[in-house]
Scaffold this motif. Structure first.
Motif, PDB file in Angstrom:
ATOM      1  N   VAL A   1       0.845  -1.192   0.000  1.00 27.43           N
ATOM      2  CA  VAL A   1       0.000   0.000   0.000  1.00 27.43           C
ATOM      3  C   VAL A   1       0.893   1.261   0.000  1.00 27.43           C
ATOM      4  N   PRO A   2       0.541   2.301  -0.770  1.00 27.98           N
ATOM      5  CA  PRO A   2       1.435   3.463  -0.851  1.00 27.98           C
ATOM      6  C   PRO A   2       1.623   4.130   0.519  1.00 27.98           C
ATOM      7  N   GLU A   3       2.865   4.522   0.786  1.00 25.48           N
ATOM      8  CA  GLU A   3       3.180   5.160   2.076  1.00 25.48           C
ATOM      9  C   GLU A   3       2.345   6.406   2.319  1.00 25.48           C
ATOM     10  N   GLY A   4       2.008   7.116   1.259  1.00 27.08           N
ATOM     11  CA  GLY A   4       1.270   8.381   1.401  1.00 27.08           C
ATOM     12  C   GLY A   4      -0.195   8.198   1.737  1.00 27.08           C
ATOM     13  N   ARG A   5      -0.731   6.990   1.681  1.00 32.09           N
ATOM     14  CA  ARG A   5      -2.162   6.740   1.961  1.00 32.09           C
ATOM     15  C   ARG A   5      -2.322   5.417   2.664  1.00 32.09           C
ATOM     16  N   PRO A   6      -1.792   5.283   3.876  1.00 27.53           N
ATOM     17  CA  PRO A   6      -1.717   3.962   4.493  1.00 27.53           C
ATOM     18  C   PRO A   6      -3.007   3.474   5.153  1.00 27.53           C
ATOM     19  N   TYR A   7      -3.952   4.376   5.433  1.00 32.72           N
ATOM     20  CA  TYR A   7      -5.061   3.982   6.317  1.00 32.72           C
ATOM     21  C   TYR A   7      -6.343   3.681   5.535  1.00 32.72           C
ATOM     22  N   VAL A   8      -7.118   2.775   6.107  1.00 29.18           N
ATOM     23  CA  VAL A   8      -8.395   2.418   5.510  1.00 29.18           C
ATOM     24  C   VAL A   8      -9.401   2.192   6.635  1.00 29.18           C
ATOM     25  N   THR A   9     -10.666   2.408   6.316  1.00 26.89           N
ATOM     26  CA  THR A   9     -11.728   2.086   7.251  1.00 26.89           C
ATOM     27  C   THR A   9     -12.991   1.809   6.445  1.00 26.89           C
ATOM     28  N   GLY A  10     -14.085   1.511   7.125  1.00 29.69           N
ATOM     29  CA  GLY A  10     -15.310   1.282   6.369  1.00 29.69           C
ATOM     30  C   GLY A  10     -16.380   0.607   7.189  1.00 29.69           C
ATOM     31  N   ALA A  11     -17.432   0.177   6.496  1.00 27.25           N
ATOM     32  CA  ALA A  11     -18.565  -0.490   7.132  1.00 27.25           C
ATOM     33  C   ALA A  11     -19.409  -1.128   6.043  1.00 27.25           C
ATOM     34  N   ILE A  12     -20.227  -2.078   6.441  1.00 22.50           N
ATOM     35  CA  ILE A  12     -21.259  -2.617   5.567  1.00 22.50           C
ATOM     36  C   ILE A  12     -22.593  -2.096   6.083  1.00 22.50           C
ATOM     37  N   VAL A  13     -23.452  -1.648   5.174  1.00 25.97           N
ATOM     38  CA  VAL A  13     -24.787  -1.212   5.583  1.00 25.97           C
ATOM     39  C   VAL A  13     -25.797  -1.991   4.752  1.00 25.97           C
ATOM     40  N   ARG A  14     -26.684  -2.696   5.441  1.00 21.52           N
ATOM     41  CA  ARG A  14     -27.670  -3.539   4.741  1.00 21.52           C
ATOM     42  C   ARG A  14     -29.072  -2.973   4.875  1.00 21.52           C
ATOM     43  N   ASP A  15     -29.897  -3.285   3.885  1.00 24.78           N
ATOM     44  CA  ASP A  15     -31.336  -2.972   3.891  1.00 24.78           C
ATOM     45  C   ASP A  15     -31.635  -1.476   3.955  1.00 24.78           C
ATOM     46  N   VAL A  16     -30.865  -0.706   3.232  1.00 26.73           N
ATOM     47  CA  VAL A  16     -31.151   0.728   3.137  1.00 26.73           C
ATOM     48  C   VAL A  16     -32.390   0.913   2.275  1.00 26.73           C
ATOM     49  N   ASN A  17     -33.300   1.823   2.715  1.00 25.95           N
ATOM     50  CA  ASN A  17     -34.489   2.114   1.909  1.00 25.95           C
ATOM     51  C   ASN A  17     -34.104   3.071   0.786  1.00 25.95           C
ATOM     52  N   MET A  18     -33.380   2.531  -0.184  1.00 21.24           N
ATOM     53  CA  MET A  18     -32.813   3.387  -1.219  1.00 21.24           C
ATOM     54  C   MET A  18     -33.879   3.852  -2.200  1.00 21.24           C
ATOM     55  N   THR A  19     -33.811   5.148  -2.521  1.00 22.73           N
ATOM     56  CA  THR A  19     -34.647   5.729  -3.581  1.00 22.73           C
ATOM     57  C   THR A  19     -33.746   6.693  -4.332  1.00 22.73           C
ATOM     58  N   GLU A  20     -34.285   7.301  -5.380  1.00 22.41           N
ATOM     59  CA  GLU A  20     -33.515   8.335  -6.097  1.00 22.41           C
ATOM     60  C   GLU A  20     -33.089   9.442  -5.135  1.00 22.41           C
ATOM     61  N   ASP A  21     -34.040   9.866  -4.261  1.00 14.86           N
ATOM     62  CA  ASP A  21     -33.748  10.968  -3.338  1.00 14.86           C
ATOM     63  C   ASP A  21     -32.672  10.588  -2.325  1.00 14.86           C
ATOM     64  N   VAL A  22     -32.771   9.354  -1.824  1.00 14.94           N
ATOM     65  CA  VAL A  22     -31.787   8.912  -0.828  1.00 14.94           C
ATOM     66  C   VAL A  22     -30.407   8.840  -1.480  1.00 14.94           C
ATOM     67  N   LEU A  23     -30.385   8.328  -2.717  1.00  8.40           N
ATOM     68  CA  LEU A  23     -29.113   8.230  -3.430  1.00  8.40           C
ATOM     69  C   LEU A  23     -28.511   9.621  -3.666  1.00  8.40           C
ATOM     70  N   GLU A  24     -29.372  10.546  -4.059  1.00  8.28           N
ATOM     71  CA  GLU A  24     -28.913  11.918  -4.307  1.00  8.28           C
ATOM     72  C   GLU A  24     -28.329  12.520  -3.032  1.00  8.28           C
ATOM     73  N   SER A  25     -29.016  12.293  -1.916  1.00  4.01           N
ATOM     74  CA  SER A  25     -28.554  12.824  -0.637  1.00  4.01           C
ATOM     75  C   SER A  25     -27.211  12.194  -0.232  1.00  4.01           C
ATOM     76  N   LEU A  26     -27.087  10.889  -0.505  1.00  2.00           N
ATOM     77  CA  LEU A  26     -25.849  10.186  -0.158  1.00  2.00           C
ATOM     78  C   LEU A  26     -24.668  10.713  -0.984  1.00  2.00           C
ATOM     79  N   ILE A  27     -24.946  10.956  -2.270  1.00  6.76           N
ATOM     80  CA  ILE A  27     -23.876  11.483  -3.133  1.00  6.76           C
ATOM     81  C   ILE A  27     -23.465  12.879  -2.673  1.00  6.76           C
ATOM     82  N   GLN A  28     -24.472  13.696  -2.307  1.00  7.86           N
ATOM     83  CA  GLN A  28     -24.150  15.033  -1.810  1.00  7.86           C
ATOM     84  C   GLN A  28     -23.308  14.952  -0.539  1.00  7.86           C
ATOM     85  N   LEU A  29     -23.712  14.077   0.377  1.00  6.62           N
ATOM     86  CA  LEU A  29     -22.976  13.948   1.639  1.00  6.62           C
ATOM     87  C   LEU A  29     -21.521  13.578   1.368  1.00  6.62           C
ATOM     88  N   GLN A  30     -21.352  12.620   0.452  1.00  2.81           N
ATOM     89  CA  GLN A  30     -20.014  12.171   0.103  1.00  2.81           C
ATOM     90  C   GLN A  30     -19.180  13.321  -0.472  1.00  2.81           C
TER      91      GLN A  30
END
Lengths: 617, 312
Positions: free
Chosen positions: A94-123
């Motif tokens: 792994v490159p020395e300049g970016r050594p760290y990683v984290t994350g999560a799994i999220v299941r059963d999200v009530n995904m819709t167009e609006d939720v996806l749009e909000s998630l992209i904005q948050l990101q």
């Protein structure tokens, strides 16, 4: 300041307050510090806020804050998490300049167009703020069902692998592309590569994340198309890479909380670093994420009352903390005060509140101390003072009565500005219009157009031409008009004359202002001084007119003026003199050279002088 | 001129007439006293300077002492002392005028260590630092100050040589530099009114009371305090006031109590409240100017400066 777009209907739905009008929402949001800036074309509210509460970068977080404000929710909320099934395996490559990683799994999200749009904005907003434009943290969110990863260590569970690869070492189809590209191709040919490629300057291996099917994410630049999240994706894999573990962990928490508000179930992941030394020394070789452990800070009742200038009883304090989304309990002090503690302890049963857990200083402190539990999505609480601020916001700062502090001090001016003011008053009395120009200027305006060379000396190194001198230059200036600090004031005054040839004459102008040059005998390596500049632009302006005024000025300050002849290319030969005050050369006086006048589009004579302000001290 | 005896009517009273006594025998020609006279300008103080002086008068009257210090300064004084993380967006090339000169020659070493520790570890037992890089080389780099809070840091640290036993009030009305786009309301260099009060047990109410008093001197009343965030103050407030003529609600300043991460490294045990305000904004509020470039800088319009009513 960050701006977040929020659909008012979604906000009403997520807060459970259908009855709120847009106007009421705007007012409630202003009280939270979210200012309505305007509407998008789709009728979403554009809300601007200060970059502390980054958990409010999406409608989910804004709704959560409003629910606390309305009293619909109180205290700290931590979502339940399921045990890990996926492992994020990190290789030594792994490159020395970016050594760290984290994350999560999220299941059963009530995904819709609006939720996806909000998630992209948050990101996007998290990238722009805490992520420092992806330099510090880059987020990838993937459709879990498109990933295939067998366990690495044993045959159970699933895994993905974070490694460093040669820039041309593998191929994948990135988002918004139709064909396979190598990471190097992405930087060269993909529009996103153009925007973020500089983050990998100097990297000989590029960051890459793999599942069993191959490369699917190229942080911090772009994800692969295979795992793209769609409006019908319900199960998500979140990965973050970056330069700081705490930062990526907390961004991950903010995303998990937002998805939890959309019905998602959070599932932990295991992070397996290749070693527990080097960059991983502080975080350890193995982690379980997301880290929803709450932080606790201690704050005294006395300090709350002092900072806010209000008397509270303990029950009120506990209540306001709860409404701020915090869980407080009394951990020390006079328990018999008002009997509020029992109620508090019942409200906040999750908070450790036994004296055994306390540092000595808290147990020994005079008066009441609160232990305040802070939820894992808060990234702005660095000190107990931040909790007092939260309490003040919950109480309502505009409820406070202003009072003038009962503290006696003696006012006065600094001697430097007193001198400047007195000299200015004399100049105005002599008929000059006082001016105020920029300290930044271009080399051309400062030197060339005044007909001088910065390195010119008159007869020896100590007797430098007035206006010459080593410029204090701005590193990488954006504007060619402002590339350095001015070394004298006359260039600014001549520019004012140049820009006002359509205005009535005479134009007798003076300015007392900053001039500077590089000087290694100064601590900052910059010598700053105030300089007096004056010009007389009139049909019959002569050397004598300038000298008469300079003499009157010197007379006001009991300064002994001499004007021995000098050579100065800004002025006409034979009509220029050094300004010598009490035996020291402090400036120059003369009739401006016709070449300089013509260069400034002036069609009448100008007599001028410039001298150091401190010569009149 | 027929029929008029020239000896009896004169245009101009002369010194000779006065000494000879001839004035008693002549008549003075009547003037058209309603006619226009030639226009003259006369010297006058720049209107932005008048506004600055007015602000200074008010502050001195409220017991504030004036500060003075360098325009080109180390990032340490401009930002690090203020608990601004080194990767804060305001510290990037985009906002800051870095200068092409060698680093500052001397910083107080112990203070530098305490400031670095505040950035990395926070202060106090429950304190947390930033998760941002901190590099002494960056702290030593010299730039044009983005705010005059650099002066406040020099004074509060004792480095400026002032006595800092509480209570104290200090101010400055001096230039700051921001690498912004030049437009009708933004200049690359402008004046900042900076003020702070050092005293025991200051509260948010004292801060509000001080600002009400200050702004009332300029006819701005009914202040609103909007909770805000600054890296260096907590609690923090943006100040809003009503424009005295248009009635519009406008932002007129930024304020707060300095954070413990700012004060503890400086060795200050009492509380300090502080605020900053762009002088040009006050000027535009008072005069209703639409383009600040007409007033401040070499693009100024002399006629506008000449015609604008003086400040009372």
């Amino acid at each position: 300041m960050p701006v977040v777009d929020v659909d008012p209907d979604e906000l009403r739905e997520l807060t459970g307050h259908d009855e709120k009008s847009d106007e009421e929402l705007k007012s409630d949001l202003f009280n939270l510090g979210l200012e309505f800036e305007g509407e998008t074309d789709d009728g979403e509210l554009q809300l601007e806020f200060a970059p502390d509460r980054l958990d409010r970068l999406s409608v989910e977080g804004v709704a959560r804050s409003l629910r606390y404000q309305y009293g619909d929710e109180t205290g700290v909320y931590v979502p339940d998490t399921n045990d890990p099934d996926w492992t994020y395996h990190v290789e030594e490559s792994v490159p020395e300049g970016r050594p760290y990683v984290t994350g999560a799994i999220v299941r059963d999200v009530n995904m819709t167009e609006d939720v996806l749009e909000s998630l992209i904005q948050l990101q996007e907003k998290l990238h722009a703020t805490m992520g420092r434009k992806r330099d510090k943290a880059a987020i990838g969110i993937h459709d879990l069902t498109m990933l295939k990863g067998a366990g690495v260590a044993d045959e159970t569970g699933h895994s993905i692998t974070y490694r460093g690869i040669d820039p041309d070492g593998d191929r994948f189809v990135p988002l918004d592309a139709d064909s396979e590209m190598t990471p190097a191709d992405v930087l060269a040919d993909h529009p996103i590569g153009d925007k973020f490629g500089h983050l990998l300057d100097g990297f000989d291996r590029y960051p890459a994340i793999y599942d069993d099917l191959g490369l699917f994410s190229f942080p911090p630049v772009i994800n692969g198309r295979r795992t793209e999240v769609e409006a019908d994706s319900r199960n998500l894999l979140i990965e973050l890479t970056g330069t700081d573990q705490w930062t990526i962990d907390h961004i991950c928490n903010i995303i998990c909380y937002a998805l939890s508000a959309r019905g998602g179930t959070i599932e932990e992941v295991e992070i397996e670093y290749p070693t527990a030394i080097g960059p991983y020394e502080d975080v350890g070789g193995g982690l379980v994420r997301p880290d929803f452990e709450t932080d606790t800070k201690h704050v005294t009742h006395d300090r709350i009352e002092t900072i806010l200038g209000v008397d509270f009883d303990q029950r009120e304090v506990l209540d306001y903390f709860a409404r701020a989304g915090l869980s407080a309990s009394v951990v020390s002090g006079d328990a018999a005060d008002d009997g509020a503690i029992d109620a508090a302890a019942a409200d906040t049963a999750d908070t450790p509140d036994t004296d055994d857990d306390l540092p000595d200083r808290v147990a020994d402190a005079d008066g009441v101390v609160y232990a305040v539990e802070i939820p894992p999505y808060r990234v702005d609480v660095l000190h107990p003072i931040d909790l007092i601020d939260d309490l003040g916001r919950a109480y309502g700062f505009n409820e406070l009565d202003p009072r003038y502090p009962d503290v006696g001090t003696v006012g006065g001016r600094h001697e430097r500005t007193r001198l400047e003011d007195t000299v200015r008053t004399s100049l105005i009395g002599l008929g000059f219009e006082d001016l105020l120009n920029f300290h930044m200027i271009s080399a051309e305006a400062n030197y060339d157009r005044l007909n001088i060379d910065p390195e010119t000396t008159v007869d020896d190194a100590d007797h430098r031409l007035v206006g010459a001198g080593d410029p204090v230059e701005i590193t990488g200036p954006y504007s060619e008009d402002y590339t350095q600090l001015r070394t004298w004031v006359l260039p600014s005054l001549l520019m004012v004359l140049e820009n006002n040839t359509h205005r009535a004459y005479p134009q007798d102008l003076a300015e007392i202002g900053l001039a500077a040059e590089v000087d290694d005998s100064e601590n900052t390596n910059v010598a700053e001084r105030r300089s007096i500049g004056a010009v007389l632009a009139r049909n019959d302006a002569t050397y004598e007119d300038a000298k008469a005024r300079l003499a009157a000025l010197c007379d006001d300050f009991d300064a002994d003026l001499e004007t021995p002849p000098t050579d100065h290319p800004t002025f006409i030969d034979g009509r220029a003199a050094d300004v010598v005050i009490d035996g020291e050369t402090v400036g120059v006086i003369g009739e401006i050279h016709p070449q300089v006048l013509v260069d400034h589009d002036l069609e009448l004579p100008v007599a001028a002088f410039e001298l150091r302000l401190d010569a009149l001290q | 001129m027929a029929g008029i005896e020239a000896a009896e009517t004169v245009d101009q009273l002369t010194p000779e007439m006065l000494t000879s006594g001839e004035w008693d025998d002549v008549e003075f020609a009547e003037y058209n006293v309603e006619a226009d006279a030639p226009e003259i300008e006369g010297g006058r103080k720049h209107i932005l300077r008048q506004t600055a002086d007015r602000a200074k008068d008010v502050l001195v009257g409220m017991g504030f002492q004036e500060m003075d210090g360098p325009h080109a300064d180390a990032d340490f004084w401009i930002n690090d002392c203020l608990f601004m993380p080194q990767d804060h967006p305001a510290r990037t090339h985009w906002d800051r005028f870095a200068l092409d000169v060698p680093p500052i020659q001397e910083l107080p070493d112990q203070l530098v260590d305490r400031v670095e520790s505040a950035h990395r570890e926070g202060v106090g037992e429950d304190g947390d630092g930033y998760h941002s890089p901190w590099d002494r080389d960056f702290a030593e780099a010299v730039a044009l100050r983005g705010h005059t809070t650099s002066l406040s840091m020099r004074y509060l640290s004792g480095f400026a040589g002032a006595d800092i036993e509480p209570p104290k009030r200090y101010f400055s009305v001096e230039k700051v530099y921001r690498n912004d786009t030049l437009d009708p309301t933004h200049l690359l260099e402008f004046f900042q009114i900076e003020g702070w009060v050092l005293a025991e047990d200051l509260s948010v109410r004292d801060l509000m009371g001080t600002f009400e008093e200050f702004y009332a001197q300029f006819g701005i009343t009914d202040l609103e305090f909007k909770p805000h965030y600054n890296p260096y103050t907590e609690p923090s407030f943006e100040l809003f006031g009503e424009h005295p003529t248009t009635g519009e609600i406008v932002e007129i300043g930024n304020s707060g109590l300095f954070r413990p991460e700012v004060l503890e490294p400086l060795g200050i045990e009492a509380d300090v409240m502080a605020w900053g305000l762009a002088l040009e904004r006050l000027l535009m509020l008072m005069y209703g100017f639409e383009d600040i470039r007409d007033v401040h800088g070499t693009l100024c319009d002399l006629e506008l400066l000449r015609e604008t009513e003086v400040l009372q």
